[in-house]
Design a protein around this motif. Structure first.
Motif, short mmCIF file in Angstrom:
data_model
loop_
_atom_site.label_atom_id
_atom_site.label_comp_id
_atom_site.label_asym_id
_atom_site.label_seq_id
_atom_site.Cartn_x
_atom_site.Cartn_y
_atom_site.Cartn_z
N ARG A 1 -11.29 -3.85 -1.81
CA ARG A 1 -12.20 -4.09 -0.87
C ARG A 1 -11.91 -3.52 0.61
O ARG A 1 -10.61 -3.70 0.93
N SER A 2 -13.03 -3.05 1.39
CA SER A 2 -12.46 -2.57 2.43
C SER A 2 -12.13 -3.43 3.64
O SER A 2 -11.07 -3.31 4.21
N GLY A 3 -12.72 -4.56 3.66
CA GLY A 3 -12.16 -5.84 4.67
C GLY A 3 -10.64 -6.37 4.44
O GLY A 3 -10.03 -6.39 5.25
N LEU A 4 -10.42 -6.44 3.16
CA LEU A 4 -9.02 -6.80 2.92
C LEU A 4 -8.11 -5.57 3.18
O LEU A 4 -6.90 -5.97 3.79
N ALA A 5 -8.43 -4.47 2.96
CA ALA A 5 -7.61 -3.32 3.41
C ALA A 5 -7.56 -3.11 4.86
O ALA A 5 -6.47 -2.92 5.30
N TYR A 6 -8.61 -3.08 5.55
CA TYR A 6 -8.60 -3.01 6.95
C TYR A 6 -7.81 -4.30 7.57
O TYR A 6 -6.95 -3.82 8.48
N ILE B 1 -4.09 -5.04 2.23
CA ILE B 1 -4.26 -5.36 0.75
C ILE B 1 -4.99 -4.29 0.16
O ILE B 1 -6.30 -4.28 0.24
N THR B 2 -4.58 -3.54 -0.96
CA THR B 2 -5.38 -2.55 -1.69
C THR B 2 -5.05 -2.50 -3.08
O THR B 2 -4.05 -3.39 -3.54
N CYS B 3 -5.56 -1.55 -3.93
CA CYS B 3 -5.35 -1.68 -5.45
C CYS B 3 -4.42 -0.33 -5.33
O CYS B 3 -4.34 0.56 -4.80
N LEU B 4 -3.23 -0.68 -6.24
CA LEU B 4 -2.15 0.30 -6.32
C LEU B 4 -2.69 1.68 -7.12
O LEU B 4 -2.19 2.53 -6.51
N ASN B 5 -3.25 1.42 -8.19
CA ASN B 5 -3.91 2.60 -8.75
C ASN B 5 -5.33 2.76 -8.40
O ASN B 5 -6.06 2.46 -9.64
N GLY C 1 -10.42 -17.98 -6.56
CA GLY C 1 -11.82 -17.82 -6.09
C GLY C 1 -12.07 -16.74 -5.27
O GLY C 1 -13.21 -16.34 -4.92
N GLU C 2 -10.87 -16.33 -4.55
CA GLU C 2 -11.16 -15.25 -3.39
C GLU C 2 -11.49 -13.98 -4.04
O GLU C 2 -11.07 -13.48 -4.94
N ARG C 3 -12.35 -13.23 -3.30
CA ARG C 3 -12.82 -12.01 -3.63
C ARG C 3 -11.62 -11.08 -3.34
O ARG C 3 -11.06 -10.84 -2.29
N ILE C 4 -11.19 -10.02 -4.55
CA ILE C 4 -10.11 -9.31 -4.33
C ILE C 4 -10.11 -7.77 -4.31
O ILE C 4 -9.56 -7.15 -3.92
N ALA C 5 -11.20 -7.45 -5.06
CA ALA C 5 -11.43 -6.10 -5.36
C ALA C 5 -13.01 -6.09 -5.64
O ALA C 5 -13.78 -7.03 -5.62
N GLN C 6 -13.29 -4.44 -5.87
CA GLN C 6 -14.80 -4.50 -6.51
C GLN C 6 -14.64 -3.58 -7.65
O GLN C 6 -13.74 -2.69 -7.93
#
Length: 147
Positions: A67-72, A76-80, A110-115
C-alpha cells in the motif's frame, strides 16, 4: 469478468474481506487478521495473515503489492513484491511485510496492510534449442545503451 471465490476462515468474522476502496481502483485492499497487535521493528519482517482463502480461474494469478500510504508514511512494504498467489493455492492468503522505516510500526487487527491485483497469466511452454535467433541488441544488457 472472472469469478473469484472467497472463503472467510474461522475466527475472522470481524476482519473485512478484500475490497476496492474506490470504483476505479486496480487493487483490493487486504486486512490484517492478527490475533493481537504485531510490532514490526525497523528491519524486521513478518508473515501477516489476511483471514481468508480463495479460488480463482486457472488463467489468473493474484499479485500482492504494498500500500503506497504505508510505504511512504512508515516504510512498511511487501518483501517479495509483487508476491504471487497461484490459481491452485487454497491456503490462507498471507502478506510478507517488512519495516524499512526508522521507527517500530504496530499492525492492528483489521488494518489495511497490502493490496491484491489480479492478472491474466498466458499459458506458455518452454522449448530447449541449440541456438537462439539473432537480434540487433544481442547479448547487451545492464546499461549497454548508456545513460
Amino acid at each position: 469478468m472472472y469469478p473469484i471465490q472467497l472463503k472467510r476462515l474461522p475466527g475472522n468474522e470481524d476482519v473485512a474481506l478484500p475490497r476496492r476502496m474506490s470504483e476505479a481502483a486496480a487493487g483490493f485492499d487486504l486486512h490484517a487478521a492478527v490475533t493481537e497487535p504485531l510490532v514490526l521493528a525497523p528491519g524486521e519482517r513478518a508473515l501477516v495473515p489476511a483471514g481468508f482463502a480463495m479460488a480463482m480461474p486457472a488463467e489468473l494469478e493474484a499479485q500482492i503489492r504494498p500500500r503506497s500510504g504505508l510505504a511512504y508514511k512508515h516504510g512498511i512494504t511487501c518483501l517479495n513484491t509483487p508476491g504471487t498467489i497461484d490459481a491452485d493455492y487454497r491456503g490462507e492468503v498471507k502478506v510478507l511485510l517488512i519495516n524499512l522505516g526508522q521507527e517500530p510500526f504496530t499492525i492492528q487487527r483489521g488494518e489495511r496492510i497490502a493490496q491484491m491485483v489480479f492478472q491474466r497469466v498466458p499459458h506458455v511452454w518452454l522449448e530447449e534449442v541449440d541456438a537462439l535467433p539473432d537480434t540487433p541488441r544481442g547479448e547487451g544488457g545492464f546499461g549497454h545503451t548508456g545513460k
